[in-house]
Design an enzyme around this catalytic site. Structure first.
Site, PDB file in Angstrom:
ATOM      1  N   SER A 139       0.862  -1.185   0.000  1.00  0.00           N
ATOM      2  CA  SER A 139       0.000   0.000   0.000  1.00  0.00           C
ATOM      3  C   SER A 139       0.891   1.224   0.000  1.00  0.00           C
ATOM      4  O   SER A 139       2.079   1.148   0.336  1.00  0.00           O
ATOM      5  CB  SER A 139      -0.875  -0.006   1.258  1.00  0.00           C
ATOM      6  OG  SER A 139      -1.467   1.253   1.499  1.00  0.00           O
ATOM      7  N   TYR A 152      -2.034  -1.602  10.421  1.00  0.00           N
ATOM      8  CA  TYR A 152      -2.145  -1.789   8.970  1.00  0.00           C
ATOM      9  C   TYR A 152      -0.921  -1.216   8.258  1.00  0.00           C
ATOM     10  O   TYR A 152      -0.284  -1.888   7.436  1.00  0.00           O
ATOM     11  CB  TYR A 152      -3.405  -1.112   8.447  1.00  0.00           C
ATOM     12  CG  TYR A 152      -3.513  -1.134   6.937  1.00  0.00           C
ATOM     13  CD1 TYR A 152      -3.849  -2.303   6.267  1.00  0.00           C
ATOM     14  CD2 TYR A 152      -3.264   0.012   6.186  1.00  0.00           C
ATOM     15  CE1 TYR A 152      -3.935  -2.338   4.886  1.00  0.00           C
ATOM     16  CE2 TYR A 152      -3.345  -0.012   4.804  1.00  0.00           C
ATOM     17  CZ  TYR A 152      -3.678  -1.188   4.160  1.00  0.00           C
ATOM     18  OH  TYR A 152      -3.754  -1.225   2.784  1.00  0.00           O
TER      19      TYR A 152
END
Length: 272
Positions: A139, A152
């Site tokens: 990401s 995350y």
């Protein structure tokens, strides 16, 4: 005919798009996710549209022995995997103390443990057969600390560094390793995380160009791909700043996930 690609998290979003584009290129596919019905429907479409073999493998990757179970099922079916797409993952957001520890545990099992486990299980076979490839989906959160997405973001930083390290280990041994670092993508990720405010940059991409950029980067043997001009610019510039400064700037961006009232309270607290 190309070889066989295994795609995790293939029931929707980027995973389903990886499966579609790889099938269109002639790859047989192994589709891995928890949802058997959606995988079966996708497998039938891919077989009909592209005349490839599409295998369904239902597995919850949060389970401790998930990678071993997937590898065992591949052996039972006599399937060799030439391209591993570690796409499965999900996120949590908000104040760390308010997030369920069990949920964060499962997040790390999927985002990190299963990803490493599947790579351990499948990469040696690629080496024995003389070639293969691994695509790990990280990401744009991988490039800096991400307050309110602490676990995350850290998991995706692990994925990026893991992928870059493996690329250096295996690039002269016939194995290509690419890490995909997209910004927000229009997928079920935001349903799972519970709020569309998690797309803190505001801009939202769609799966098709993101996957296309990843496969193009894999073909070029890129180390990582950050699709989109703004995303790529941030990926190149952010790591060159002091880490504490980057974390402070990131907090100003990511606090909006808390909502307008809590974000304003956090700002007032710092001003005081």
């Amino acid at each position: 005919m190309h070889g066989t690609a295994l795609v995790t998290g293939a029931s929707s979003g980027l995973g389903a798009e990886f499966a579609r584009q790889l099938a269109a290129l002639g790859h047989d596919v192994v589709l891995v996710a928890r949802s058997g019905e959606r995988l079966t429907a996708l497998a039938e479409r891919l077989t009909t549209d592209h005349a490839v073999r599409a295998h369904v493998l239902v597995q919850d990757l949060a389970e401790p022995d998930a990678a071993r179970r997937v590898a065992g099922e591949l052996d039972r079916r006599g399937l060799d995997v030439d391209l591993l797409v570690n796409n499965a993952g999900f996120g949590t957001c908000g104040r760390f103390e308010e997030i369920s520890g069990d949920r964060d545990h499962d997040q790390l099992m999927v985002n990190v443990v299963a990803l490493v486990g599947l790579t351990h299980e499948l990469l040696p076979g690629m080496l024995r057969r003389g070639g293969g490839a691994v695509v790990n989906v990280a990401s744009n959160a991988a490039f800096q600390p991400s307050p309110y997405f602490a676990v995350y973001g850290a998991s995706k930083t692990f994925v990026l560094n893991f992928g870059l390290a493996l690329r250096q280990e295996y690039r002269r041994r016939g194995i290509r390793v690419l890490t995909l670092c997209p910004g927000p993508v229009e997928t079920a990720f935001f349903d799972t995380i519970g709020t569309r405010r998690a797309a803190v940059t505001g801009a939202m991409n769609t799966p098709e160009p993101v996957v296309r950029a990843a496969l193009r980067g894999l073909e070029r043997d890129s180390g990582y791909v950050a699709p989109g001009f703004g995303n790529a610019l941030g990926a190149h510039l952010t790591p060159r700043r002091p880490r504490t400064l980057v974390a402070a700037v990131a907090e100003r961006v990511t606090r909006k996930v808390l909502g307008p009232t809590e974000g304003a309270t956090a700002q007032a607290g710092r001003a005081a």
